[in-house]
Design an enzyme around this catalytic site. Structure first.
Site, short mmCIF file in Angstrom:
data_model
loop_
_atom_site.label_atom_id
_atom_site.label_comp_id
_atom_site.label_asym_id
_atom_site.label_seq_id
_atom_site.Cartn_x
_atom_site.Cartn_y
_atom_site.Cartn_z
CB ALA A 67 -0.88 -0.01 1.25
N GLY A 106 0.84 -5.20 1.09
CA GLY A 106 -0.19 -5.41 0.07
C GLY A 106 0.41 -5.98 -1.20
CD GLU A 109 -2.27 -7.80 2.64
OE1 GLU A 109 -2.03 -6.63 2.29
OE2 GLU A 109 -3.06 -8.10 3.56
CD GLU A 130 1.35 -5.53 5.62
OE1 GLU A 130 2.23 -6.35 6.00
OE2 GLU A 130 0.71 -5.66 4.57
#
Ligand code: 3H9
Length: 707
Positions: A67, A106, A109, A130
């Site tokens: 992200a 992310g 992910e 994270e």
């Protein structure tokens, strides 16, 4: 081959396979245009009847770093990453992730949401970091990872945030294939095989987690084992809670729980502080007036002068980064001792699995011990780590000036001395700077890069680039006694001494500060580093009467030969297990001195006051350093404290804390203490100015960056 573009995402067709590529330099962060682009590119590929399978990859050195952290806290726009990944996973055509480079957060992910994963063998960083920025994976990572690799390995990866490499990914069953060569070519071949076999999607969310072998108290034990986690008290726990939810709830409900926990973490001051620290560290690398047009000098070999604790640690830091070092001592015995210490550390690193035996052997080979200063003639950089005395340093630099090749950078590892005066002992002050390493220099991440009046821009830029090569965080400091870190530490240390005289015990001070946000309390640190270090400096330098008064007991402790851990006693006493034990004798010494100085003993000092007084003294001196131009920005000061002084990252740093408190309040509290304690608490003019205008240190940093 036709290319369709969807903002920073593109799609090309190779036969029956659509290759979708994220191209958002420098690290393919998943900002809004990328998320929207992915949704559109997948919809397009799924709508194209000629496409039978999809490969997803990244352009450049990254698959994706996750992200876009700069978007956090700015409100939602565009599709959420969670929904984007669900849309990828829901694709009716098989989707193969071609993981070409680092794949984090992310950006990891997404491959977990793809149906298959082909990973380049060269990939070194895959994982969910994270927690290190105060949150947890919030796009299905805590629900999908345990479904792919099992609960315990998933807990390890998510709570530590530590990345794994391609080989480990293969061993954990994360990769369907790990290949050399072009990973996209490999993934397209893999996709074609799937098409030939008629294989459909393999959705991670539909896998079940085998909980039959899990210990009933696994999650409680994992929560208890988090201890003093470097990411603070909230996010690490939330990581465990989210993985636990994956074992108890279905995918949809588990994911809802994950998002709730993510939002809770995101709202904490700890997440904000950790994210601030992330960007502060990167910001430190940019030096006003020194742009990419400044060409750095080539550093292929390094000379280190002095084989003591600092010299050997510095040597190891360069050797470990693959840079050959010539280490010079004046006498055989200290040289042999230093070289033995270096070799032992390399061997210990091999034993601990930090490097292979071949790497260890190669590193050891690139060390050249010497008793001849002339052997530094060809070094691109020479670092002096000899005794901390101006006379000696000047003599050494005069000799180096005569010996070293033109253009070589001459650096001093001084922690206190005037780099300009040292530079003046050479005919090339433009090539001289300070490289202030912290002990143990092969481990501590901070490197203060001291810019003298005459230091050339390219020499400074070279030192900055070098700090990254040797895995350090470089922060530029101007010339002053103690530079950024130690000058602030002086104020902090003074206040600790003052409180000891007021009747608080060393253990009480350490406990209060450790419970708040320091890795180690100040008295324990002094015992570890050696009380004699400051004692010698106070003996040799003119210091204020106030400082002399405050340190009277500490100097008496050192006078008695109690230097700290190395002598078995200092503020505390130490047994063979090196555990600190309170010493009533020390407390009695402070009581007696306080009585002599007419200081009224207090019945303890509240924890809040211990924290506030030490913090505000740091902040006040930090503000002076900013005003004097010694520190370029407040975030640099915080970076110094987070990387060299044990200020925990989830507290952001002293200047960040001051902003959080509000500078008007900071000013008011400093003035309160000034009334009580006098001159040492004189409020820094910068704090006054900012407080008056409702300013903050970080707004000042931003304004300076724009100017
Ligand atoms: C996440 O993914 C949450 C999800 O689970 C759920 C969401 C709902 N965003 O470090 P470098 C910039 S959280 C924005 O110098 P390196 C960085 O600021 C995210 N920017 O290079 C720098 O900019 P500049 C989880 C980012 O090779 C430039 O890229 N991911 C981001 O030493 C180069 O960076 C992470 O926590 C980002 N995510 O190291 C990974 N990442 O040039 C965080 C980097 O203007 N990133 N930038 O100064 C890293 O650990 C390192 O940057 C990385 C590269 C290893 C990627």
């Amino acid at each position: 081959m036709s290319i369709e573009t969807f903002g920073p995402v593109s799609s090309t067709r190779q036969g029956q396979v659509a290759v979708i590529r994220i191209d958002n330099p420098p690290v393919n962060a998943l900002s809004e245009p990328v998320r929207s682009g992915l949704v559109a590119a997948f919809a397009h590929a799924n709508a194209d009847a000629a496409v039978k399978a999809i490969v997803l990859t990244g352009a450049g050195r990254a698959f994706s770093a996750g992200a876009d952290i700069t978007e956090f806290g700015k409100g939602r726009s565009g599709p959420m990453l969670f929904d984007v990944i669900n849309a990828i996973e829901a694709s009716p055509k098989p989707v193969v992730a071609a993981v070409n480079g680092l794949s984090l957060g992310g950006g990891f992910e997404i491959p977990l949401g793809c149906h298959f994963r082909v990973i380049a063998n060269s990939v070194k960083q895959l994982g969910l970091p994270e927690v290190k920025i105060g949150v947890l994976p919030g796009a299905g990572g805590t629900q999908r990872l345990p479904r792919v690799i099992g609960v315990e390995p998933a807990l390890d990866m998510i709570t530590s945030g530590a990345p794994i490499d391609a080989a480990k990914a293969l061993a954990l069953n994360l990769a369907d294939a790990a290949i050399d060569g072009d990973v996209v070519v490999g993934a397209v071949a893999f996709a074609n095989e799937l098409i030939t076999k008629g294989a459909g999607p393999r959705r991670t969310s539909e896998l079940t987690i085998d909980t039959s072998k899990l210990a009933p108290d696994l999650f409680d034990k994992r929560r208890a084992a988090l201890g003093r986690h470097p990411s603070g008290p909230v996010a690490p726990r939330a990581c465990v809670d989210a993985v636990e939810a994956a074992t108890k709830l279905n995918f949809a409900d588990g994911s809802k729980r994950e998002v709730e926990l993510f939002m809770e973490c995101l709202a904490t001051p700890y997440a904000k502080a950790l994210q601030y620290a992330f960007f502060a560290e990167r910001q430190a690398g940019s030096i006003p007036g020194i742009g990419p047009d400044v060409k750095t000098r080539d550093i292929k070999s390094v000379g280190v002068l002095g084989a003591g604790t600092m010299g050997t640690g510095i040597t190891l830091a360069f050797l470990q980064a693959g840079i050959p070092v010539t280490i010079v001592e004046m006498k055989q015995e200290p040289l042999d001792k230093g070289v033995a210490r270096i070799r032992e550390t390399i061997e210990a690193n091999v034993k601990r699995g930090r490097m292979t035996a071949e790497q260890g052997a190669m590193i050891a080979k690139s060390l050249t011990p010497s008793l001849d200063l002339n052997s530094l003639a060809t070094a691109d950089l020479v670092i002096e780590a000899v005794f901390e005395s101006m006379a000696i340093k000047k003599e050494v630099f005069g000799k180096l000036d005569a010996i070293c090749k033109p253009g070589a950078i001459l650096a001093s590892n001084t922690s206190t001395l005037d780099v300009d005066e040292i530079a003046a002992s050479t005919k090339r002050p433009q090539d001289v700077l300070g490289l202030h390493f912290f002990s143990p220099a092969n481990i501590m991440r901070l490197l203060e890069i001291v810019r003298g009046k005459a230091t050339a821009s390219d020499a400074l830029a070279t030192a900055m680039a070098l700090s990254k090569r040797i895995n350090k965080v470089g922060v530029v400091s101007g010339v002053c006694f103690g530079f950024i870190g130690n000058r602030m530490l002086e104020s902090y240390g003074e206040e600790v001494q003052a409180m000891l005289l007021e009747g608080v015990t060393p253990a009480e001070v350490d406990k209060a500060l450790e419970s708040w946000g320091w890795a180690m309390g100040p008295l324990a640190v002094m015992d570890l580093a050696g009380i004699d270090v400051g004692w010698r400096i106070r003996k040799e330098h003119a210091i204020s009467d106030e400082r002399r008064r405050l340190y009277r007991v500490t100097d008496a402790i050192a006078d008695s030969g109690r230097f700290g851990q190395k002598t078995g006693a200092g503020y505390y006493t130490y047994g063979s297990d090196r555990k600190r034990v309170e010493d009533p004798g020390v407390t009695a010494m402070f009581r007696a001195e306080a009585a002599k100085q007419g200081i009224e003993p207090r019945n303890g000092i509240p924890t809040e006051e211990i924290i506030e007084r030490t913090l505000l003294r740091l902040v006040n001196t930090g503000a002076e350093l900013l005003d004097e131009g010694i520190a370029l920005r407040s975030s640099d000061i915080d970076t110094v404290y987070l990387n060299g002084y044990g200020f925990l990252a989830w507290r952001g740093g002293p200047m960040w804390q001051a902003d959080a408190m509000g500078l008007a309040k900071v000013s008011e509290r400093i003035k309160f203490y000034e009334k009580k304690y006098g001159e040492r608490w004189k409020v820094a003019p910068l704090i006054e100015r900012l407080a008056k205008d409702g300013g903050t240190f970080s707004a000042l940093d931003k304004a300076k960056a724009k100017a």
